[in-house]
Design a protein around this motif. Structure first.
Motif, PDB file in Angstrom:
ATOM      1  N   VAL A 408       0.841  -1.201   0.000  1.00 41.27           N
ATOM      2  CA  VAL A 408       0.000   0.000   0.000  1.00 41.27           C
ATOM      3  C   VAL A 408       0.878   1.253   0.000  1.00 41.27           C
ATOM      4  CG1 VAL A 408      -1.769   1.287   1.248  1.00 41.27           C
ATOM      5  CG2 VAL A 408      -1.843  -1.207   1.215  1.00 41.27           C
ATOM      6  N   VAL A 412       1.068   4.439  -2.875  1.00 46.36           N
ATOM      7  CA  VAL A 412       0.692   5.839  -2.634  1.00 46.36           C
ATOM      8  C   VAL A 412       1.888   6.709  -2.248  1.00 46.36           C
ATOM      9  CG1 VAL A 412      -1.652   5.200  -1.987  1.00 46.36           C
ATOM     10  CG2 VAL A 412       0.114   5.374  -0.210  1.00 46.36           C
ATOM     11  N   LEU A 419       1.108   4.744   7.297  1.00 44.29           N
ATOM     12  CA  LEU A 419      -0.148   3.997   7.148  1.00 44.29           C
ATOM     13  C   LEU A 419      -0.593   3.395   8.474  1.00 44.29           C
ATOM     14  CD1 LEU A 419       0.617   2.356   3.716  1.00 44.29           C
ATOM     15  CD2 LEU A 419      -1.192   4.004   4.181  1.00 44.29           C
ATOM     16  N   LEU A 441      -6.204   5.934   3.781  1.00 45.36           N
ATOM     17  CA  LEU A 441      -5.056   6.316   2.955  1.00 45.36           C
ATOM     18  C   LEU A 441      -4.753   7.796   3.153  1.00 45.36           C
ATOM     19  CD1 LEU A 441      -6.173   4.581  -0.366  1.00 45.36           C
ATOM     20  CD2 LEU A 441      -4.519   3.693   1.297  1.00 45.36           C
ATOM     21  N   LYS A 446      -6.544   8.296  -2.897  1.00 46.81           N
ATOM     22  CA  LYS A 446      -7.461   7.184  -3.145  1.00 46.81           C
ATOM     23  C   LYS A 446      -7.389   6.701  -4.596  1.00 46.81           C
ATOM     24  CE  LYS A 446     -12.380   5.949  -2.864  1.00 46.81           C
ATOM     25  NZ  LYS A 446     -13.726   6.421  -2.433  1.00 46.81           N
ATOM     26  N   TYR A 449      -4.108   4.980  -5.417  1.00 41.25           N
ATOM     27  CA  TYR A 449      -4.027   3.620  -4.872  1.00 41.25           C
ATOM     28  C   TYR A 449      -4.830   2.641  -5.720  1.00 41.25           C
ATOM     29  CZ  TYR A 449      -5.024  -0.408  -1.946  1.00 41.25           C
ATOM     30  OH  TYR A 449      -5.182  -1.695  -1.490  1.00 41.25           O
TER      31      TYR A 449
END
Length: 671
Positions: A408, A412, A419, A441, A446, A449
Motif C-alpha cells: 500500500v 501511494v 499507514l 489512505l 485514493k 491507490y
C-alpha cells in the motif's frame, strides 16, 4: 508388661505427631502455586478496580486442582523404575502441547506477553531435553508444528518487536497520574474557584482539595503529560466532539479521554485497558468493538469514541449522576453500585469521604475535573503557547481482500509507519484475511491507490511489491535483489523481454512468490539441529553472526518475533550453513566470528541423527558457495580466488568491511 507398655506409649506419640502434621511438605508447595495463579489473573480483585466476574471464576479451578494432590496424596512407595524411551517422549509432548495450547489461548485473548511466555516454555522444554528431536518422528513433528504455528502468528507485529515499522504500545498516562498524591495549594484552589464561575462546561464542575491538588501537579511535575495530551487532542477533537454531540452526552467528556490516554490510540494501561478510551476487552465486546488477531477496534479512534459515548450514556442512565458515571467507567458499575448500596449515598464525594471506592477511582474524577478546568483556561496556567496538532485527514477505501501495508505504501508513495498511524486498529502490517476493512489512505491518494493496486492480482497483494526504478536498475539486477527471475518481472509488467530498459522513477511490479519475502535468505543449511544455550548478553544478531547464519533464519527456526531480544529463551535451535557435498560437522568445528565468544559456541550441542545432514538448494535459487575466512585472508584475496570482485563479495555479505577468522562468506558465482 513394662516392655508392652513402653511400645504402646511410643506408638501413641508417633500417632499424635502425625495428626498434628498430616502433610508436612505439600502445604508449602500448594500455597505458592495458588498465589502464582491469582497474580496471573488480569483483574486486580483485591482493590475491585476491575470487578470482572469472569476473573474470579477463572481463579477458582486452580485452587481445586492445587488442593487435590493434598487430599489424594498416596503413601510413600518404592521409587519406580525409569519409564521407557517412548513414555519419556509422550510425557514431553504432553507438557509441550499444554504450554503451546495455553499460548494460543492467550494470543487469541490479546495477551501477547503471556502468549510469548507459554511459547518460550514449550520450545525450551523441547530443546532442553536430552532427547534427539530429529531422530524421533513424533518429536520432530511436534517441534516443526509448534515453530510453524508461532511463525504464522507473527508475534512481532503485535508489539513484541523492536523494529521501527512495527506497532508499539504506549503506557497510559492515567497510570502515572494515579500514582501521584498531590498536595493542595490554597492559592491554586482559590484561583481555580474563581475561574470555575466563568468557565462554561456541559459537565458539572466542582472545586475540592483533590481537584486543586491535580491542577498543581499538571502545572508543575505533570506539565509535560498535560502538554502532550493537549497537543495530540487536535488530531481527534472535532471528530470526537461531533460524535459525543450526536450520541446526546456532554461534549466535555472528551477530557476523560485526555486524562486516560493522552489521545494516544496505542495507549495500554497496567491492567490491559487499551486505546484512547481505555476499554477493557470484555467491556469493548459488549459495545461492538471487534478484537481478533488482525484488528483491535479499541485502537480505532472513531469506533471507540462512539462505543465510549454509548457506554457513558448507559452509566448515566443507571446512576443519574455524571460523577458516578465516570467512576463506574473506571472501576465498573458493580463496584460503584456496591459502594452506594453499602453506604446509602448515591453521591461521589460522599463515597470519596467514606473511602469505599478503590484508590484509582477516588482519584479518577478529580483528575478529569482538573484537566477540564485547565484546558478551558489555558492562558491562566501558562499553556497559551501550546498549539494543537492538525486534524488527521485521510481517504477511506473499503476493501475485501488482504493487502500488505508495504505494498500500500509503495502504491501511494508513503511509508508503512504513516499507514499504521492512519490505521491504528491494525495489529499487523497487513489487513484482515477475511471480510471487509476500511483502509485509511493519505488524503488525496485514493485514486492513485486504486489505479496501482489494480495491477496486482487480488490473491498476490500480500506478497507482490512495487519497486521504484533507480538509475542503473535493470531487470537482472532487480531479479537478484528480490530473489526472483527477470522473466517473471517482465511477464508481470507486460514487457517485451528481459533486456528491456527501465525508465528512472518508473514503478515496476515485483512478483514475489508466496512465502518468499523480498531479500530473503538463500543459503543452504544442514538438516541436523545444533542446540545453542543462550548466554547473558546474547541477541539474535550476535548469535546469527557467530554461527554464520542470518538473523532472519534464527528467528524463523525458533519462532521468535522481529527484533533482537532473546528474553525468555534458554536454548536456540540452529541449522549450520553447508555447501553441497560438505559435512555440517566440518563447519560446526570452525571458530566463531567473535573470538571472545568462543566459549559460548563451544557450548552449542550438535544433535546426532541418522538422516541426511546436507540440504539441497531450494528449487529455482542460484547456486552459491560458502567460504570460511582463514587467518591473513582479505576481501581482495578471496575475490581473486573465486574470480569475482570485492564489491560483489561485500554486496552478498551485508557490506562487510572487517574479516575475522571463522566468518563464513557467501560467494555468488561469477557472471
Amino acid at each position: 508388661m513394662r516392655i508392652a507398655t513402653l511400645a504402646v506409649l511410643a506408638l501413641s506419640a508417633c500417632s499424635c505427631q502425625t495428626a498434628q502434621k498430616p502433610t508436612p511438605l505439600l502445604p508449602a508447595k500448594t500455597v505458592p502455586a495458588l498465589t502464582a495463579v491469582t497474580a496471573a489473573t488480569p483483574a486486580p480483585a483485591p482493590k475491585k478496580a476491575q470487578p470482572n466476574s469472569s476473573s474470579v471464576t477463572t481463579a477458582k479451578p486452580p485452587q481445586v486442582q492445587a488442593q487435590a494432590p493434598t487430599q489424594a496424596a498416596p503413601p510413600a512407595a518404592a521409587k519406580p523404575e525409569p519409564p521407557p524411551q517412548s513414555d519419556l517422549v509422550a510425557d514431553l509432548i504432553t507438557r509441550v502441547e499444554k504450554d503451546y495450547q495455553a499460548g494460543l489461548d492467550s494470543y487469541q485473548a490479546g495477551q501477547t506477553d503471556a502468549a510469548k511466555q507459554h511459547f518460550d516454555s514449550a520450545l525450551n522444554s523441547l530443546l532442553e531435553s536430552n532427547l534427539d528431536i530429529r531422530s524421533d518422528n513424533r518429536l520432530e513433528k511436534e517441534f516443526d508444528r509448534i515453530v510453524e504455528g508461532i511463525n504464522h502468528l507473527d508475534l512481532g507485529s503485535l508489539g513484541l518487536s523492536s523494529d521501527s515499522d512495527i506497532q508499539k504500545s504506549e503506557p497510559a498516562p492515567i497510570d502515572e497520574t494515579n500514582d501521584v498524591t498531590p498536595s493542595t495549594d490554597a492559592k491554586v484552589k482559590a484561583k481555580a474557584q474563581l475561574e470555575i464561575k466563568s468557565t462554561h462546561s456541559d459537565l458539572p464542575l466542582m472545586m475540592t482539595d483533590q481537584v486543586a491538588g491535580y491542577i498543581s501537579y499538571f502545572s508543575s511535575r505533570g506539565r509535560g503529560t498535560f502538554e502532550r495530551a493537549f497537543a495530540r487532542s487536535g488530531r481527534y477533537h472535532d471528530m470526537m466532539v461531533s460524535i459525543l454531540r450526536e450520541e446526546g452526552v456532554p461534549q466535555d467528556l472528551i477530557y476523560l479521554a485526555q486524562a486516560e490516554s493522552g489521545f494516544h490510540p496505542l495507549a495500554v494501561s497496567r491492567v490491559g485497558a487499551r486505546g484512547i478510551w481505555q476499554f477493557m476487552a470484555s467491556r469493548a465486546r459488549g459495545y461492538g468493538l471487534q478484537h481478533n488477531m488482525w484488528v483491535d477496534d479499541r485502537q480505532d479512534p472513531e469506533k471507540s469514541t462512539r462505543a465510549a459515548a454509548h457506554h457513558l450514556k448507559d452509566l448515566y442512565a443507571q446512576f443519574g449522576d455524571w460523577y458516578l458515571a465516570m467512576a463506574a467507567y473506571n472501576s465498573g458499575p458493580g463496584t460503584v453500585q456496591a459502594a452506594v448500596r453499602r453506604t446509602g449515598y448515591a453521591d461521589f464525594w460522599e463515597l470519596y469521604r467514606r473511602n469505599v471506592l478503590p484508590k484509582e477511582t477516588r482519584n479518577y474524577v478529580p483528575i478529569i475535573l482538573a484537566v477540564t478546568i485547565m484546558t478551558k483556561n489555558l492562558s491562566q496556567y501558562g499553556f497559551d503557547d501550546v498549539s494543537m496538532d492538525e486534524p488527521i485527514g485521510y481517504d477511506p477505501v473499503t476493501i475485501n481482500y488482504p493487502v500488505d501495508l508495504h505494498l500500500v505504501a509503495e502504491c501511494v508513495d508513503a511509508t508503512p509507519a504513516q499507514l499504521q498511524e492512519l490505521n491504528p486498529s491494525l495489529l499487523r502490517l497487513t489487513t484482515p484475511r477475511e471480510g471487509t476493512f476500511v483502509l485509511h489512505l493519505p488524503k488525496g491518494t485514493k485514486d492513485q491507490y486504486q489505479t496501482a493496486i489494480a495491477a496486482i492480482p487480488p490473491d498476490m497483494r500480500l506478497w507482490w511489491r512495487y519497486h521504484k526504478v533507480q538509475p542503473g536498475d535493470t531487470l537482472a539486477s532487480l531479479a537478484r535483489s528480490y530473489r526472483v527471475t527477470a522473466k517473471s518481472i517482465a511477464t508481470a509488467n507486460h514487457l517485451d523481454g528481459t533486456d528491456t530498459e527501465l525508465e528512472a522513477d518508473a514503478k515496476v511490479v515485483i512478483p514475489v512468490a508466496p512465502g518468499k519475502h523480498p531479500l530473503s535468505d538463500t543459503a543452504t543449511y544442514a538438516r541436523r539441529i545444533t542446540r545453542y544455550r543462550v548466554h547473558k548478553g546474547d541477541t539474535v544478531e550476535t548469535v546469527a553472526e557467530n554461527f554464520g547464519v542470518s538473523a532472519q533464519m534464527v528467528r524463523r527456526w525458533n519462532g521468535l518475533p522481529r527484533g533482537d531480544s532473546l528474553r525468555g529463551r534458554k536454548v536456540l535451535a540452529l541449522h549450520l550453513p553447508v555447501t553441497p557435498n560438505t559435512e555440517a560437522a566440518s563447519i560446526a568445528s570452525k571458530p566463531p566470528a567473535h573470538p571472545r565468544k568462543s566459549s559460548q559456541i563451544a557450548s552449542a550441542k550438535v544433535s546426532e541423527n541418522s538422516g541426511n545432514d546436507d540440504a539441497a538448494p531450494a528449487a529455482g535459487q542460484p547456486t552459491v558457495l560458502h567460504h570460511t575466512v582463514k587467518s591473513g585472508e582479505t576481501l581482495y584475496s578471496i575475490a581473486t580466488t573465486y574470480k569475482t570482485t570485492v564489491a560483489a563479495l561485500k554486496r552478498s555479505n551485508g557490506n562487510v568491511a572487517v574479516l575475522r577468522p571463522g566468518m563464513i562468506l557467501v560467494v555468488e558465482p561469477s557472471r
